[in-house]
Design an enzyme around this catalytic site. Sequence first.
Site, mmCIF file in Angstrom:
data_model
loop_
_atom_site.group_PDB
_atom_site.id
_atom_site.type_symbol
_atom_site.label_atom_id
_atom_site.label_comp_id
_atom_site.label_asym_id
_atom_site.label_seq_id
_atom_site.Cartn_x
_atom_site.Cartn_y
_atom_site.Cartn_z
ATOM 1 N N ARG A 109 17.189 48.589 -33.934
ATOM 2 C CA ARG A 109 16.405 49.686 -33.351
ATOM 3 C C ARG A 109 17.188 50.508 -32.322
ATOM 4 O O ARG A 109 16.608 51.092 -31.408
ATOM 5 C CB ARG A 109 15.111 49.170 -32.727
ATOM 6 C CG ARG A 109 14.214 48.457 -33.743
ATOM 7 C CD ARG A 109 12.782 48.389 -33.298
ATOM 8 N NE ARG A 109 12.038 47.560 -34.241
ATOM 9 C CZ ARG A 109 11.846 46.256 -34.087
ATOM 10 N NH1 ARG A 109 12.326 45.648 -33.028
ATOM 11 N NH2 ARG A 109 11.161 45.576 -34.976
ATOM 12 N N LYS A 131 21.424 65.364 -34.326
ATOM 13 C CA LYS A 131 21.058 65.135 -35.729
ATOM 14 C C LYS A 131 21.963 64.069 -36.315
ATOM 15 O O LYS A 131 23.177 64.170 -36.265
ATOM 16 C CB LYS A 131 21.219 66.415 -36.538
ATOM 17 C CG LYS A 131 20.112 67.431 -36.303
ATOM 18 C CD LYS A 131 20.207 68.562 -37.306
ATOM 19 C CE LYS A 131 19.067 69.551 -37.123
ATOM 20 N NZ LYS A 131 19.141 70.653 -38.097
ATOM 21 N N GLU A 173 31.471 78.364 -38.126
ATOM 22 C CA GLU A 173 30.371 78.031 -37.198
ATOM 23 C C GLU A 173 30.619 78.637 -35.811
ATOM 24 O O GLU A 173 29.682 79.017 -35.109
ATOM 25 C CB GLU A 173 30.187 76.512 -37.092
ATOM 26 C CG GLU A 173 29.840 75.822 -38.409
ATOM 27 C CD GLU A 173 28.413 76.098 -38.922
ATOM 28 O OE1 GLU A 173 27.537 76.508 -38.132
ATOM 29 O OE2 GLU A 173 28.193 75.901 -40.137
ATOM 30 N N LYS A 210 25.514 76.241 -28.551
ATOM 31 C CA LYS A 210 24.663 75.365 -29.351
ATOM 32 C C LYS A 210 23.777 74.494 -28.457
ATOM 33 O O LYS A 210 22.591 74.317 -28.726
ATOM 34 C CB LYS A 210 25.510 74.493 -30.283
ATOM 35 C CG LYS A 210 24.645 73.553 -31.108
ATOM 36 C CD LYS A 210 25.231 73.100 -32.405
ATOM 37 C CE LYS A 210 24.161 72.293 -33.155
ATOM 38 N NZ LYS A 210 24.656 71.663 -34.359
ATOM 39 N N GLU A 220 13.552 71.203 -33.399
ATOM 40 C CA GLU A 220 13.609 72.282 -34.382
ATOM 41 C C GLU A 220 12.232 72.805 -34.750
ATOM 42 O O GLU A 220 11.933 73.029 -35.924
ATOM 43 C CB GLU A 220 14.353 71.791 -35.639
ATOM 44 C CG GLU A 220 14.900 72.922 -36.463
ATOM 45 C CD GLU A 220 16.043 72.489 -37.380
ATOM 46 O OE1 GLU A 220 16.288 71.293 -37.525
ATOM 47 O OE2 GLU A 220 16.700 73.388 -37.913
ATOM 48 N N ARG A 224 15.492 76.718 -32.414
ATOM 49 C CA ARG A 224 16.682 76.098 -32.967
ATOM 50 C C ARG A 224 17.032 76.626 -34.360
ATOM 51 O O ARG A 224 18.169 76.542 -34.808
ATOM 52 C CB ARG A 224 16.478 74.581 -33.015
ATOM 53 C CG ARG A 224 17.732 73.824 -33.424
ATOM 54 C CD ARG A 224 17.574 72.344 -33.143
ATOM 55 N NE ARG A 224 18.704 71.567 -33.601
ATOM 56 C CZ ARG A 224 18.881 70.295 -33.302
ATOM 57 N NH1 ARG A 224 18.001 69.669 -32.550
ATOM 58 N NH2 ARG A 224 19.932 69.650 -33.736
ATOM 59 N N ASN A 228 20.471 78.381 -38.073
ATOM 60 C CA ASN A 228 20.507 78.401 -39.526
ATOM 61 C C ASN A 228 21.050 79.719 -40.081
ATOM 62 O O ASN A 228 21.173 79.883 -41.292
ATOM 63 C CB ASN A 228 19.083 78.147 -40.055
ATOM 64 C CG ASN A 228 19.102 77.452 -41.386
ATOM 65 O OD1 ASN A 228 19.969 76.613 -41.623
ATOM 66 N ND2 ASN A 228 18.181 77.805 -42.264
ATOM 67 N N HIS A 231 23.026 80.222 -43.320
ATOM 68 C CA HIS A 231 22.891 78.968 -44.067
ATOM 69 C C HIS A 231 21.881 79.035 -45.210
ATOM 70 O O HIS A 231 21.919 78.206 -46.109
ATOM 71 C CB HIS A 231 22.531 77.815 -43.122
ATOM 72 C CG HIS A 231 23.696 77.343 -42.297
ATOM 73 N ND1 HIS A 231 24.310 78.156 -41.369
ATOM 74 C CD2 HIS A 231 24.386 76.174 -42.284
ATOM 75 C CE1 HIS A 231 25.319 77.484 -40.802
ATOM 76 N NE2 HIS A 231 25.378 76.282 -41.336
ATOM 77 N N HIS A 235 23.904 77.744 -47.996
ATOM 78 C CA HIS A 235 23.585 76.459 -48.624
ATOM 79 C C HIS A 235 23.344 76.612 -50.116
ATOM 80 O O HIS A 235 23.751 75.769 -50.913
ATOM 81 C CB HIS A 235 22.322 75.848 -47.990
ATOM 82 C CG HIS A 235 22.628 74.878 -46.901
ATOM 83 N ND1 HIS A 235 21.736 74.596 -45.895
ATOM 84 C CD2 HIS A 235 23.723 74.125 -46.655
ATOM 85 C CE1 HIS A 235 22.268 73.710 -45.071
ATOM 86 N NE2 HIS A 235 23.472 73.412 -45.509
ATOM 87 N N HIS A 251 31.980 74.001 -46.736
ATOM 88 C CA HIS A 251 30.750 74.442 -46.086
ATOM 89 C C HIS A 251 30.944 75.776 -45.356
ATOM 90 O O HIS A 251 30.154 76.711 -45.520
ATOM 91 C CB HIS A 251 30.283 73.360 -45.102
ATOM 92 C CG HIS A 251 29.044 73.732 -44.348
ATOM 93 N ND1 HIS A 251 27.806 73.828 -44.942
ATOM 94 C CD2 HIS A 251 28.849 74.049 -43.033
ATOM 95 C CE1 HIS A 251 26.906 74.180 -44.039
ATOM 96 N NE2 HIS A 251 27.508 74.327 -42.874
#
Lengths: 348, 348
Positions: A109, A131, A173, A210, A220, A224, A228, A231, A235, A251
Site C-alpha cells: 500500500r 501520474k 513538451e 507544469k 485533472e 490541468r 493536453n 495531444h 495521440h 511521442h
Amino acid sequence: MKKVDNSVSIGTQSLEQLQHLLRQPAVGQVFVLTDSNTVRNCYPLLQRYLPDHTLVEIPAGEEFKTLASCELVWNQLTEKAADRFAVLVNVGGGVVTDLGGFCAATYKRGIRFIQVPTTLLAQVDASVGGKTGIDFQGFKNQIGVFQEPVSVCIDPTFLATLDARQLKSGYAEVVKHWLIADAAAFATQRQEGVLIKDWSPIIQDSVATKQQIVEADPLESGLRKVLNFGHTVGHALESYLLLQAGREILHGEAVAAGMICESWLSAQRGLLSAAELDSIETFLFSVFEKVQFVTMETDAIAELALQDKKNSGSTINCTLLDGIGKALYDQPITVTEIAESLRYYHRL
Amino acid sequence: MKKVDNSVSIGTQSLEQLQHLLRQPAVGQVFVLTDSNTVRNCYPLLQRYLPDHTLVEIPAGEEFKTLASCELVWNQLTEKAADRFAVLVNVGGGVVTDLGGFCAATYKRGIRFIQVPTTLLAQVDASVGGKTGIDFQGFKNQIGVFQEPVSVCIDPTFLATLDARQLKSGYAEVVKHWLIADAAAFATQRQEGVLIKDWSPIIQDSVATKQQIVEADPLESGLRKVLNFGHTVGHALESYLLLQAGREILHGEAVAAGMICESWLSAQRGLLSAAELDSIETFLFSVFEKVQFVTMETDAIAELALQDKKNSGSTINCTLLDGIGKALYDQPITVTEIAESLRYYHRL
C-alpha cells in the site's frame, strides 16, 4: 528562471542531492530500477552516489510497460523483504518512472520513490505531476494511480546519452509548455532550438510551468487539461502509426504535428492570428521533420481521437490556444474538424 | 448507538440508499463485482435496487485474491469502455471488497467504488478504513493502495446467507473492537453471543469504533495499529495452519485464539488483571472452539510472527491491552514470549 518545488532538484548537483536523501536515517533498503538501456548508459553515472542497494532491471521499451514488468519489480521487493521504510529509485525514461512509480505506490500500500528521469521527455513531463501507470490491453496508462514521488532529481548530464531524435521528442513538451503558458519564453528562447549548451534553465522553466498547472488541479478535473495541447491529434497520429510496421514515430514527433493541427483549429475559430499560426509552424518545422501520411488516411486517424481518455461520450474535448502563451481546455471539436486539420498539415 | 460517517449506511434501508446513489446524474456506467458465491446468494437480493449494469464475476475464495482476478475485472471495464464516471459496486466478503477496491482505485488512475459487504467480517472490518489490495507470492495484501469508497452499504439481511462458522469469524472483530476501545459494550453486549436478532446496532457500534481510530490515523503511522490486537499471534497461527492440508481455520477463529494469547501477554506485563484475563477467555471459549495444535509446533508458529508487515527488522511490535477497553500499540515482544503464550493457550 521560474521557481520549482523543493522536491525537485535540477542541475548537475542533483545526484548529490539524491545521495543526501538516501543517507537519511528514515531510509531503509534502497532499490534501483533501470531498464536494459539505462542500466548500461545511465546507471554507471549514478552508481557512486548510491548507498548499498538492490538493482532491478526491466526490458527497455513501451511494449514492456506491462503488469508482467510490475510483477518482476514486486517480486524483487518481496524476495528482499522490503518493508515500509524501503525506497525505490527509478532511473530511466517515462516507462521506468511511470511503471516504477506505480509499483512503489502499490507495494504494501505504498513505499516511497524517487524519480531520476534520464530522457528530456521524462525530465520535463513524466516525472512531475504524480501520474504513475502501465499500459493494459493496448491502452496507454490504463492502470495506475496518482502518487507524488518524494523527490525528482533531474541531471541534464544524462541527456548526452540520447540521440537527436529522442532529444527532440522531449523538446516538443518544452515547446508545448511555452505555447500554453509562457509567451515570453517562446519569443526569446526558440532561436536556439535543441542546440543548447546548458539545458538546466530550460528544464527548470518547463518543470515550473507544469508544476504550477498541476498544483492548481492535481486530479485533472479542469485546468490541468491544458497540458493536453497537441495531444488530441498527436495521440491519434501516434496510435495510428504504431499499428503500422515501420511507420512508428516518437511521442514528441506526434505531439509536434498535433500542435500544428490544433493551432490551425485555434486559428479557424479566430483564437489565434494568422501570424501566430505561421510562427508556430515555421518554428516547429525548423526542428521536427514532417510526419508522413496520405490524405486517404486522415479520416481513420481522426476516428482514433474519439478513444481518448479525456473524452466524455462522443464529444472530443480538445485544448486550443487563445493566442500564444494561453490555452483553453474542454473545447468541443468534431472528428471531421480533426480530419480537416490533418489535411491542412499534410498540405504544408 | 455510536455515530458513523455519512458515507456508511447500516440497516435494511441501506440498499435503498445504494439505489439513490446510483441514480445521481454524475454516475456513468455501473459495474457490479461479485464472486461465484455472492452472485448466487446475495446478488438476487440486490438486483432490484440496481440500474442497468454490467455484472462481473470472479471465482470465490482467498486463493483468487490475485492479479489474475484483477485482470479479469480490468478487462471488463476496458471492454465496456468504462470512463471516469463509471462506478464499481463490490458485493461480497473481504476478498471482493479488497480486490474490487484495488481495481477501481487503479483503473484509469481511479474510478469511484461502493462497498456492499455481505459477510459480518467485511461489514465490521474490511469495508471501512480505505485499505484495498490483493495477495502476491503468498503474502496477504502485499499489493494495494489506501483509497476510500464513496459509500459503504451494510445490510444485515445478507448475514442470513452465512453459516455459523463464517458468522463467528466476523464476530471476532466485533469483540476485538470492544476489547480495544469499548469496555461498556463488552460488559453489556457479550451475553447475547452470536444469537442476535438485530445486528444493526452491534455493527454500527463496531464500525463507529473502527472509523474513529482510522480517522485519527489514516495511514497507520501510529494509533491505527491498535486494530492489530489479536492479529500478531492470530496471523501467525492462520498462516501456519494454512500450509497444512485440512487444518485451515477461518481468520476470526485465528484472531479469537490470538486475542487470548495477547491478553495473556498483557497480563504477564501487569497490564491486565487476572479477573479481566479470565472474563476474556471464558467469553471467547463460549463462542469459539479451541484451535488445535501441539506443543511441538509452538516455536514454528511463533517464528511466523516475525514476518508480519507491521514489524521493523527483528522486533515484533504487538498491540497489548491496558485493561479491557484500552490498547497500547508498538509493544515490543519476543518470539519466545509468543511461543509461551501459545503454550498457555494450549493448556487452557
